[in-house]
Design an enzyme around this catalytic site. Sequence first.
Site, PDB file in Angstrom:
ATOM      1  N   ARG A  34       0.816  -1.225   0.000  1.00 21.27           N
ATOM      2  CA  ARG A  34       0.000   0.000   0.000  1.00 21.27           C
ATOM      3  C   ARG A  34       0.850   1.276   0.000  1.00 21.27           C
ATOM      4  O   ARG A  34       0.588   2.189  -0.801  1.00 21.27           O
ATOM      5  CB  ARG A  34      -0.979  -0.017   1.175  1.00 21.27           C
ATOM      6  CG  ARG A  34      -2.153  -0.976   0.968  1.00 21.27           C
ATOM      7  CD  ARG A  34      -3.099  -0.936   2.143  1.00 21.27           C
ATOM      8  NE  ARG A  34      -2.449  -1.382   3.376  1.00 21.27           N
ATOM      9  CZ  ARG A  34      -2.991  -1.284   4.587  1.00 21.27           C
ATOM     10  NH1 ARG A  34      -4.186  -0.723   4.738  1.00 21.27           N
ATOM     11  NH2 ARG A  34      -2.353  -1.725   5.644  1.00 21.27           N
ATOM     12  N   ASN A  52      -6.505  -2.694   1.800  1.00 21.88           N
ATOM     13  CA  ASN A  52      -6.508  -4.155   1.799  1.00 21.88           C
ATOM     14  C   ASN A  52      -7.942  -4.641   1.958  1.00 21.88           C
ATOM     15  O   ASN A  52      -8.756  -4.001   2.632  1.00 21.88           O
ATOM     16  CB  ASN A  52      -5.695  -4.707   2.977  1.00 21.88           C
ATOM     17  CG  ASN A  52      -4.204  -4.568   2.783  1.00 21.88           C
ATOM     18  OD1 ASN A  52      -3.725  -4.423   1.666  1.00 21.88           O
ATOM     19  ND2 ASN A  52      -3.456  -4.615   3.880  1.00 21.88           N
TER      20      ASN A  52
END
EC number: 6.2.-.-
Length: 804
Positions: A34, A52
């Site tokens: 990320r 996520n």
Amino acid sequence: MSLYPPPVREEPPVMTRVGEAIRVRGLVQGVGFRPAVWRLAREHGVSGDVCNDGEGVLIHAWADAATLDGFVAGLRSACPPLGRIDSIERYALRDAPPIAGMFRIGSSAGGRARAGVVPDAVTCRACIEETFDPSSRRYRYAFTNCTHCGPRLSIVEAIPYDRPNTTMAAFPLCEACRREYDDPADRRFHAQPVSCPACGPHLWLERSDGSLAPGDPVQAACQYIKHGKIVAIKGLGGFQLACAAADHAAVARLRALKHRERKPFALLASGVSMIERYCVVSDADKALLTCAAGPIVIMAIRSDDRNEYFPGVAPGIATLGFMLPSTPLHHLIMHSFDDPIVLTSGNLVDEPQCIDNADARTRLAGMADALLMHDRDIARRVDDSVARVVGDVPRVLRRSRGYAPAPLRMPKDFAAAPPILAMGAQQKNTFCLLRNGEAILSHHIGELANGETYRDYAKALSRYQHLFEHDASLIAVDLHPEYLSRKLGLDIARQRRLPLAGIQHHHAHFAACLAENDIGLGIDVLGIVLDGLGMGDDQALWGGEFLLGGYAGYRRLASFAPAALPGGARAIDEPWRNTYAHLRASLGWPRFAAEYATLELHDFLAARPLALIDQMIDKGINSPTASSTGRLFDAFAAALGVCRERAQYEGQAAIELEARIDRRTLHDEDDAQAYPFGIVDTGGPLLIDPRPMWLVMLEDLRRATPVPSMAARFHKGLAIAIVRMTQRLLAPTAVRIVALSGGVMQNRVLVEQLAARLAACGLTVLQHRLVPANDGGIALGQAAIAAARALVPAPASPWSTSCA
């Protein structure tokens, strides 16, 4: 005044912002993916967010079409070291775009768990340096980690992989760690195990009487080891037992306490340079030792007199298994040692290693003089992985810490396969969850005949299915009626009312090799599968097989000639029984006694209860026949006096025989001197007949030919015979691909001989790399075959199929 009118200033074209939902699948959680997306978005001027969820990573992105194309193209190169992108999917978004240039990292969402769990990774260089930096707040902290390293599988309890779903949930972050955790520019951004001495797990050293040792627990543990004591260390995936490798008395005591008489111990070294003092370390070995998985690597002992330095560590063999520190704790320990230490699993032989503090106090009380413990729970036992370089290629022999449970990509033909649960084998057990075109092969479980290991197997099976939200529609099991994995599979199938697929053992070995090498459905390959024992589809015991076909079906074209196993399982534990059975079949005892009475082998066998054994074989009492290559190795080794009376661990005779090979005989002696094997046509499958080999070998034995030369001639002769059989079987076909599998294919000399000779015949040779050739890879093959049957109801090739 200018004679020319002012130039017309062209305005840049207005680029239309479009929105896309970008789904990234693979190993993309818990690896710093990320923040990598966040940095890439800022570089490209992309607006949106990333989070996520149960399927991987979901990105919402807005920019002009060309910029989005560049952004998506950059995702693969931006993927962090521990990550792996399997697929990227793009969908149009019609939502209102956010403010231009604003990109944020969102909190994790729920959803069905389809994301991969990243394996535990060894400590990265940056964290090691921090651990040994006196100015760092993590100086000498045993749990230093970041996004690029540290525990994963050993602490995760649910997906998505976020701190509340790990055993680190019990340790609230301090303010300093929280700043790191929340900063996308920090390498600890959302590193779920992040902690420091102020907020994280802590160590202590507990004496065997339960009292706490004063001072630095790591230094105290090192002092115990230096003074000949045994220390239990709570490692990443379980407790380990440590002692000084050069302390012969300590090693002998550890062997006695673990009931592990001969099986090699693993060694822990501080660095590659330490290992090079004792082993021949190739570049491939170095790469394997220092990779993120950090397995135990088996390497040849140096030829100088240093191979006498650790005589109790690996008796009777010419290799040592070394690993480097996998955690900051192990780095701190080895910082105090100039020589390697033994580091083996904290258990009795064949039992699962301890992972719980209370359990360790009970089960290791009589084995360890002290226990180096901490208060971070281990979610599941994860043994050290084992690997070896064969033919310049690293090959995994035991797949666990560092490798499991990273999903294995199946060939594209399997994308539509239903979810399948494959139960694995009896020994070296792993199980497999197949779905969505990928296979999740579990960490190493072990020998299911042990009650504790079987209970651990059942627990791990349940937890994996819960962790990955796997809902099987089909159960795959081995054909052997006594395998506990099969029995549990039958119970699960009955309870859930699911169909059951019975998979022949050697077909599963064969299919595992095909799947790992991306071989699709409908492609015929010759599988050469050599191992100890497996139930055949004719209810006989197999172990040296030539199978032509693929996933959906096969035909058994040839095998090794079956030989009796006098005493059944006792023939596995007592190799001399196999020697007698082979000599009896090849010469008969009267001829052997008449012609070779001067041999020491004759005197040894004559003192055994041969009349009783003859009666057992003649009447078929507890003496099944088996085409086992493993038992042929046992028979030959025992004839030479190698591991003759009793094998202390699986494969000991073959391993010690390989260790004795004379390399000059192997590489320089003419092939004509190799021991000959026959090929016999009985009207059914062709047979490799060892009788010619025994006749020549006994003459060498009578001439007192050195054992190393005889060991080399056996290995070379076996490889030549297998190649001859392969050429004969494939001559009438168009098949030019050969797959090597089975536990015997872990023999480095045999595999290298086979691979070179088969390749010289113009054949493509498939071998295992990431999946063990032994029974640790069976579950993958079971899942692949069951999936192929579901996808192709009729066999894709003309060969027959095995069934339950």
